[in-house]
Enzyme design. Structure first.
Site, short mmCIF file in Angstrom:
data_model
loop_
_atom_site.label_atom_id
_atom_site.label_comp_id
_atom_site.label_asym_id
_atom_site.label_seq_id
_atom_site.Cartn_x
_atom_site.Cartn_y
_atom_site.Cartn_z
N HIS A 106 -17.56 35.86 -13.18
CA HIS A 106 -17.41 34.41 -13.06
C HIS A 106 -16.87 33.94 -11.71
O HIS A 106 -15.94 33.13 -11.64
CB HIS A 106 -16.51 33.88 -14.17
CG HIS A 106 -17.13 33.92 -15.54
ND1 HIS A 106 -18.48 33.71 -15.76
CD2 HIS A 106 -16.59 34.17 -16.76
CE1 HIS A 106 -18.73 33.80 -17.06
NE2 HIS A 106 -17.61 34.09 -17.69
N HIS A 177 -16.86 26.76 -19.47
CA HIS A 177 -16.55 27.87 -20.37
C HIS A 177 -15.63 27.44 -21.50
O HIS A 177 -14.63 28.11 -21.78
CB HIS A 177 -15.93 29.01 -19.57
CG HIS A 177 -16.17 30.38 -20.15
ND1 HIS A 177 -15.68 30.76 -21.37
CD2 HIS A 177 -16.87 31.44 -19.66
CE1 HIS A 177 -16.03 32.02 -21.61
NE2 HIS A 177 -16.77 32.45 -20.59
N GLU A 305 -22.72 28.75 -22.80
CA GLU A 305 -22.58 28.54 -21.36
C GLU A 305 -23.96 28.24 -20.76
O GLU A 305 -24.78 29.14 -20.59
CB GLU A 305 -21.96 29.78 -20.72
CG GLU A 305 -20.61 30.16 -21.32
CD GLU A 305 -20.27 31.61 -21.07
OE1 GLU A 305 -20.37 32.07 -19.91
OE2 GLU A 305 -19.92 32.31 -22.05
#
Length: 339
Positions: A106, A177, A305
């Site tokens: 991420h 998220h 997501e």
């Protein structure tokens, strides 16, 4: 009405951290920190007429900075960038030049989720956060300017509009998220009913890296086209951590998923312009003393997501994630709650 701003009393990297609240006339509200763009609360009225918070998080901001939380960091409710999910070996090339990132999840060790975003003035009942990521941050090329606008409608639709520009070619793949649980008292999400209009999913290697192979969901545990209980076909020790290719043409705002819970009567529909939705049922969730003093355990939430395919910067033929100077990255994702 503009977003109500409440100072947390925290200064990080010379910037003040605020809790910003968006409300509608139904009494629904969303609380967002300008640190990481964290959606800390999303409170709606359930079928019994009670107020219910459908996202996981903490009762106070300081808990997001605690060593215990960061040690097993689950990215609760944050904006993810520059690049969501995983890039194989942290490597990519643009125009023949190779780049090596920190091999992490991420966006790097200190991605957009750990930055204090600037609060921009708005005229609508909305909130716009901006972060300017300098060139070579986490070894990404180019200075990237990102804006995310949050807006809560009277119909309990929380819209996230993303925009980004760059002064040099750079990969961009943003998402949010948030961890959701629609059951009245939380707990395992196996009984949530979940539907996704996705006829294909993306193969992954043993490190969850997307390989480029596109597989049909038909006849597999990944077929959510007609809707089913999340736990109906899953391996209860693994759950889901998988990217799905949405059937809608890329760029068209359309349904990515629809999830309901019987105890609350709530339904969460997620709409997006993105080509992929990554469905994650929180296998690695392990948070102590969260909201109301509760502990969060594996499989007690789900994430959807919306994004481009993970690792697509390395996969020819997948929708491109390299943003060029003069171009503008845009994405819209809507979280719509009803009962």
């Amino acid at each position: 009405m503009k977003a109500n701003q409440i100072s947390t009393g925290k200064i990080i990297d010379g910037k003040e951290v605020f809790a910003l609240e968006l409300k509608n006339s139904k009494g629904s509200y969303v609380t967002i920190y300008n640190y990481g763009g964290i959606i800390n609360n999303f409170v709606v009225t359930n079928a019994a007429g009670d107020k219910q918070d459908i996202v996981l998080g903490f009762d106070d901001f300081d808990s997001y900075l605690s060593e215990d939380y960061l040690e097993n960091y689950p990215y609760l409710g944050v904006i993810v960038g520059r690049y969501s999910n995983r890039i194989k070996d942290g490597q990519f090339s643009i125009s023949g030049k190779s780049y090596q990132l920190t091999k992490s999840l991420h966006g790097g060790e200190s991605g957009f989720d750990k930055k204090v975003w600037d609060i921009l003035p708005t005229v609508d009942p909305s909130l716009t956060l901006q972060y300017i990521s300098p060139a070579n941050e986490e070894n990404f090329p180019g200075t990237l300017t990102v804006q995310v606008t949050f807006k809560l409608s009277e119909e309990d639709e929380l819209t996230l509009d993303y925009k980004a520009t760059t002064d040099a070619a750079t990969p961009v793949n943003l998402t949010h998220h948030s961890y959701f649980n629609l059951e009245t008292h939380g707990g395992n999400v196996a009984n949530h009913h979940h539907r996704m209009p996705a006829s294909n999913y993306l193969a992954q290697d043993e490190e969850y890296i997307v390989t480029g192979q596109v597989l049909p969901v038909e006849g597999t545990i990944h077929d959510f086209r007609a809707g089913k209980a999340i736990g109906k076909d899953w391996d209860p020790a693994e759950g889901y951590d998988q990217s799905y290719v949405l059937d809608t043409p890329y760029g068209e705002l359309a349904l990515a998923s629809e999830t309901t819970a019987a105890s609350s009567g709530l339904k969460l529909e997620i709409y997006t312009t993105e080509p992929v939705a990554h469905f994650y049922t929180a296998k690695y969730l392990n948070v102590e003393k969260a909201k109301g003093g509760k502990d969060y355990h594996p499989f007690e939430a789900f994430c959807v997501e919306t994004q481009h395919a993970p690792n697509s910067v390395n996969i020819p033929g997948f929708p491109d994630t390299v943003l060029m100077p003069g171009q503008t990255y845009t994405q819209t994702t809507i979280f719509k709650v009803s009962k």
